[in-house]
Design a protein around this motif. Structure first.
Motif, PDB file in Angstrom:
ATOM      1  N   LEU A 118       0.860  -1.178   0.000  1.00  0.00           N
ATOM      2  CA  LEU A 118       0.000   0.000   0.000  1.00  0.00           C
ATOM      3  C   LEU A 118       0.899   1.232   0.000  1.00  0.00           C
ATOM      4  CD1 LEU A 118      -1.705  -2.246   1.761  1.00  0.00           C
ATOM      5  CD2 LEU A 118      -3.092  -0.269   2.387  1.00  0.00           C
ATOM      6  N   PRO A 119       0.479   2.329  -0.638  1.00  0.00           N
ATOM      7  CA  PRO A 119       1.228   3.575  -0.477  1.00  0.00           C
ATOM      8  C   PRO A 119       1.326   3.949   0.995  1.00  0.00           C
ATOM      9  CG  PRO A 119      -0.362   3.759  -2.272  1.00  0.00           C
ATOM     10  CD  PRO A 119      -0.653   2.464  -1.569  1.00  0.00           C
ATOM     11  N   LEU A 120       2.420   4.588   1.363  1.00  0.00           N
ATOM     12  CA  LEU A 120       2.657   4.906   2.771  1.00  0.00           C
ATOM     13  C   LEU A 120       1.555   5.780   3.364  1.00  0.00           C
ATOM     14  CD1 LEU A 120       6.488   5.635   2.604  1.00  0.00           C
ATOM     15  CD2 LEU A 120       5.365   3.550   3.408  1.00  0.00           C
ATOM     16  N   VAL A 121       1.071   6.726   2.576  1.00  0.00           N
ATOM     17  CA  VAL A 121       0.004   7.601   3.083  1.00  0.00           C
ATOM     18  C   VAL A 121      -1.254   6.787   3.354  1.00  0.00           C
ATOM     19  CG1 VAL A 121      -1.521   9.520   2.486  1.00  0.00           C
ATOM     20  CG2 VAL A 121       0.931   9.689   2.000  1.00  0.00           C
ATOM     21  N   GLU A 122      -1.581   5.869   2.441  1.00  0.00           N
ATOM     22  CA  GLU A 122      -2.749   5.014   2.655  1.00  0.00           C
ATOM     23  C   GLU A 122      -2.544   4.106   3.861  1.00  0.00           C
ATOM     24  OE1 GLU A 122      -5.376   1.590   0.321  1.00  0.00           O
ATOM     25  OE2 GLU A 122      -3.922   2.799  -0.802  1.00  0.00           O
ATOM     26  N   ALA A 123      -1.324   3.552   4.009  1.00  0.00           N
ATOM     27  CA  ALA A 123      -1.034   2.687   5.154  1.00  0.00           C
ATOM     28  C   ALA A 123      -1.227   3.447   6.465  1.00  0.00           C
ATOM     29  CB  ALA A 123       0.388   2.152   5.045  1.00  0.00           C
ATOM     30  N   TRP A 124      -0.763   4.697   6.495  1.00  0.00           N
ATOM     31  CA  TRP A 124      -0.925   5.502   7.699  1.00  0.00           C
ATOM     32  C   TRP A 124      -2.409   5.743   8.000  1.00  0.00           C
ATOM     33  CZ3 TRP A 124      -2.655  10.811   7.397  1.00  0.00           C
ATOM     34  CH2 TRP A 124      -2.779  11.407   8.664  1.00  0.00           C
ATOM     35  N   LYS A 125      -3.200   6.009   6.974  1.00  0.00           N
ATOM     36  CA  LYS A 125      -4.631   6.249   7.186  1.00  0.00           C
ATOM     37  C   LYS A 125      -5.320   5.010   7.750  1.00  0.00           C
ATOM     38  CE  LYS A 125      -5.163   9.836   3.623  1.00  0.00           C
ATOM     39  NZ  LYS A 125      -5.730  10.159   2.284  1.00  0.00           N
ATOM     40  N   VAL A 126      -4.970   3.837   7.215  1.00  0.00           N
ATOM     41  CA  VAL A 126      -5.556   2.593   7.728  1.00  0.00           C
ATOM     42  C   VAL A 126      -5.147   2.396   9.184  1.00  0.00           C
ATOM     43  CG1 VAL A 126      -5.561   0.077   7.504  1.00  0.00           C
ATOM     44  CG2 VAL A 126      -5.699   1.507   5.455  1.00  0.00           C
ATOM     45  N   PHE A 127      -3.857   2.574   9.458  1.00  0.00           N
ATOM     46  CA  PHE A 127      -3.366   2.410  10.830  1.00  0.00           C
ATOM     47  C   PHE A 127      -4.062   3.385  11.774  1.00  0.00           C
ATOM     48  CE2 PHE A 127      -0.563   3.853  14.226  1.00  0.00           C
ATOM     49  CZ  PHE A 127      -0.261   2.663  14.861  1.00  0.00           C
ATOM     50  N   ARG A 128      -4.138   4.639  11.379  1.00  0.00           N
ATOM     51  CA  ARG A 128      -4.711   5.667  12.249  1.00  0.00           C
ATOM     52  C   ARG A 128      -6.172   5.363  12.567  1.00  0.00           C
ATOM     53  NH1 ARG A 128      -7.445  10.494  11.232  1.00  0.00           N
ATOM     54  NH2 ARG A 128      -7.171  12.127  12.815  1.00  0.00           N
ATOM     55  N   GLU A 129      -6.937   4.941  11.558  1.00  0.00           N
ATOM     56  CA  GLU A 129      -8.345   4.632  11.805  1.00  0.00           C
ATOM     57  C   GLU A 129      -8.480   3.434  12.741  1.00  0.00           C
ATOM     58  OE1 GLU A 129     -12.472   3.487   9.414  1.00  0.00           O
ATOM     59  OE2 GLU A 129     -10.747   4.285   8.289  1.00  0.00           O
ATOM     60  N   ALA A 130      -7.662   2.393  12.514  1.00  0.00           N
ATOM     61  CA  ALA A 130      -7.714   1.221  13.391  1.00  0.00           C
ATOM     62  C   ALA A 130      -7.305   1.592  14.811  1.00  0.00           C
ATOM     63  CB  ALA A 130      -6.811   0.123  12.836  1.00  0.00           C
ATOM     64  N   TYR A 131      -6.261   2.390  14.930  1.00  0.00           N
ATOM     65  CA  TYR A 131      -5.732   2.820  16.227  1.00  0.00           C
ATOM     66  C   TYR A 131      -6.784   3.600  17.007  1.00  0.00           C
ATOM     67  CZ  TYR A 131      -1.756   4.402  19.203  1.00  0.00           C
ATOM     68  OH  TYR A 131      -0.880   4.643  20.222  1.00  0.00           O
ATOM     69  N   ASP A 177       3.992  12.623  -0.887  1.00  0.00           N
ATOM     70  CA  ASP A 177       3.932  11.775  -2.081  1.00  0.00           C
ATOM     71  C   ASP A 177       2.957  10.648  -1.784  1.00  0.00           C
ATOM     72  OD1 ASP A 177       4.272  10.026  -4.183  1.00  0.00           O
ATOM     73  OD2 ASP A 177       6.459  10.098  -4.183  1.00  0.00           O
ATOM     74  N   ASP A 178       1.772  10.722  -2.384  1.00  0.00           N
ATOM     75  CA  ASP A 178       0.756   9.713  -2.082  1.00  0.00           C
ATOM     76  C   ASP A 178       0.922   8.441  -2.900  1.00  0.00           C
ATOM     77  OD1 ASP A 178      -0.082  10.569  -4.561  1.00  0.00           O
ATOM     78  OD2 ASP A 178      -2.027  11.311  -3.899  1.00  0.00           O
ATOM     79  N   LYS A 179       1.982   8.353  -3.697  1.00  0.00           N
ATOM     80  CA  LYS A 179       2.270   7.129  -4.467  1.00  0.00           C
ATOM     81  C   LYS A 179       3.418   6.330  -3.841  1.00  0.00           C
ATOM     82  CE  LYS A 179      -0.605   8.038  -7.933  1.00  0.00           C
ATOM     83  NZ  LYS A 179      -1.103   9.354  -7.479  1.00  0.00           N
ATOM     84  N   ALA A 180       4.232   6.949  -3.017  1.00  0.00           N
ATOM     85  CA  ALA A 180       5.409   6.287  -2.441  1.00  0.00           C
ATOM     86  C   ALA A 180       4.986   5.101  -1.578  1.00  0.00           C
ATOM     87  CB  ALA A 180       6.217   7.274  -1.611  1.00  0.00           C
TER      88      ALA A 180
END
Length: 479
Positions: free
Chosen positions: A360-373, A431-434
């Motif tokens: 997953l892109p890092l920005v998307e991964a952070w969003k998933v983590f943050r919502e779960a957290y 960078d939302d693709k990284a």
């Protein structure tokens, strides 16, 4: 009105002993792989194209499941989208289309195993088989001898790859150590010499933790595991050793290892022996989905491990198609905390193997983590992530923000080749693709991140930065 608790209380005060009668009919271990998977009734019921794709991809990437996973963890009504099925059975998109077609053509033409392996190895070498400098920059030495079955990347922790523990009860399709399982020449970490581990520890009093890893060390019989661990408990060998860690997927993929296997009781006695020595025993358990924690056998395994005094810490990468769902992650962390397991790490899928399918892109991964957290209480917020185990160290994505008029990704080191890097926030241009650290560039027009010049010096010579002889770079100054 009263309701049943979601999970019955565990009898943590009971002594270990024979497994409860409810587990008497547990089947013995049976491996499922490319040679026999079509004998499994659930597999035979799948469409021919699905079975064909498994057969093709399994020529390149490791494939092994087992009866417990197949019968207890996979929801066959949800296949092929069931997360545990996707966790253990290959999918055609795990290979580049051109690579898939090359292997498919060889199979269709009746090519020999040797011919297929030549092409498969060529494809494997294009998949970054050892990311983050594992072969070149983490291998330590002692008395002038490189220790190819060890890694020493971070000051306090040494990794040991016992040669008898370089397989698993089942293989994860995303596994970043997949080269251990495919017979790729020169790409396997393994070590028989426990004496060299002891020699190394005696020369390195900065080491407080030894992590037995693989593969899966708990694939070994307890007698063999004891031969590696017990000598380290001698106070004259390594008085500075505080924690013995064991990285394992056994609690999820084969909980019988702690409950009904022939030497399950012997293993638990070994755990108690470590704890009685005054060290901490930390079982670094790999759980990727809440389903792996929900069977009675899995819960019994956790209870038995905890009764030894060992601590269980849980970690997982964030992987598309398996657990990229905030609700699933939150459910997993809540259940871990309820069972007495410490949620520990949520990693970013490493840049190796079938990453194109799972990342997953890092920005998307952070969003998933943050919502779960945000969905769990404080007792589950011990989990740290999303974290990349990259060449310079473990780098956490803290989030997206704005600074000096620029949209940025905020990062920090949780571990570093130089401990002085740990805890320092730094900034990457948004960078939302990284999908990996190497994809990012510094914010604010800087030419490089703060650690890069020193990192180049550390990587200028092979070996671990903590080795102390002529084969490796000097110990890093952290003054």
């Amino acid at each position: 009105m009263t309701t049943e608790p979601a999970n019955p209380p565990l009898s943590l005060d009971l002594p270990d002993g024979p497994a409860p009668a409810s587990f008497d009919d547990v089947a013995r271990y049976e491996s499922i792989n490319v040679h026999n998977f079509e004998d499994v009734p659930q597999i035979r019921a799948l469409p021919p194209d699905e079975r064909h794709d498994v057969r093709v991809v399994a020529q390149v990437l490791p494939f092994k499941s087992n009866r417990y996973v197949v019968d207890e963890l996979i929801d066959w009504d949800a296949v092929p989208d069931d997360p545990i099925y996707r966790l253990t059975f290959p999918h055609r998109d795990m290979l580049e289309p051109a690579a898939f077609r090359r292997i498919e053509a060889l199979l269709d033409a009746g090519a020999s195993g040797k011919e297929i392996k030549v092409v498969a190895d060529e494809i494997r070498m294009s998949l970054n088989p050892h990311p983050a400098g594992q072969l070149d920059h983490n291998v330590p030495s002692v008395n002038g001898q490189l220790l190819q079955g060890m890694q020493h990347k971070y000051r306090e922790t040494v990794l040991f790859f016992a040669s008898q523990g370089q397989t698993c009860h089942a293989y994860c399709t995303f596994c970043f150590r997949w080269p251990q399982f495919v017979g790729l020449a020169g790409q396997k970490f393994a070590m028989r010499e426990g004496e060299l581990l002891r020699d190394y520890l005696q020369q390195h009093d900065e080491v407080s933790d030894v992590l037995f890893t693989g593969g899966d060390p708990l694939i070994m019989r307890t007698k063999m595991l004891r031969n590696y661990i017990e000598p380290l408990l001698d106070p004259d060998v390594a008085p500075h050793l505080r924690t013995v860690r064991i990285g394992s997927k056994a609690p999820a993929y084969w909980p019988q290892r702690f409950v009904t296997d022939e030497d399950a009781e012997d293993l638990l006695r070994l755990f108690r022996r470590v704890v009685a020595s005054g060290r901490q025993l930390a079982l670094m358990a790999h759980y990727n989905h809440p389903v792996e924690l929900e069977t009675p056998l899995a819960k019994e395994a956790v209870a038995r491990i905890r009764r030894t005094g060992a601590q269980i810490r849980a970690q997982s990468p964030l992987v598309r198609h398996i657990n990229d769902d905030p609700d699933a992650l939150a459910r997993m962390w809540k259940l871990q905390a309820q069972l007495g397991i410490v949620p520990y790490y949520l990693f970013v899928e490493r840049d190796t193997g079938a990453r194109r399918y799972f990342e997953l892109p890092l920005v998307e991964a952070w969003k998933v983590f943050r919502e779960a957290y945000s969905k769990v209480s404080g007792v589950s917020r011990t989990v740290r992530g999303p974290s990349m185990s990259a060449t310079p160290g473990k780098v956490q994505v803290l989030g997206v923000s704005e600074a000096a008029g620029e949209k940025v990704i905020v990062l920090r080191f949780l571990q570093g080749r130089n401990p002085d890097w740990v805890g320092r926030p730094f900034f990457a241009a948004y960078d939302d693709k990284a999908t990996w650290l190497d994809d990012l560039r510094p914010a604010f027009g800087e030419k490089e991140f703060f650690y890069e010049a020193e990192l180049r010096e550390l990587l200028a010579k092979p070996g671990s930065p903590w080795s102390r002889d002529e084969l490796s770079v000097p110990v890093v100054s952290v003054s």
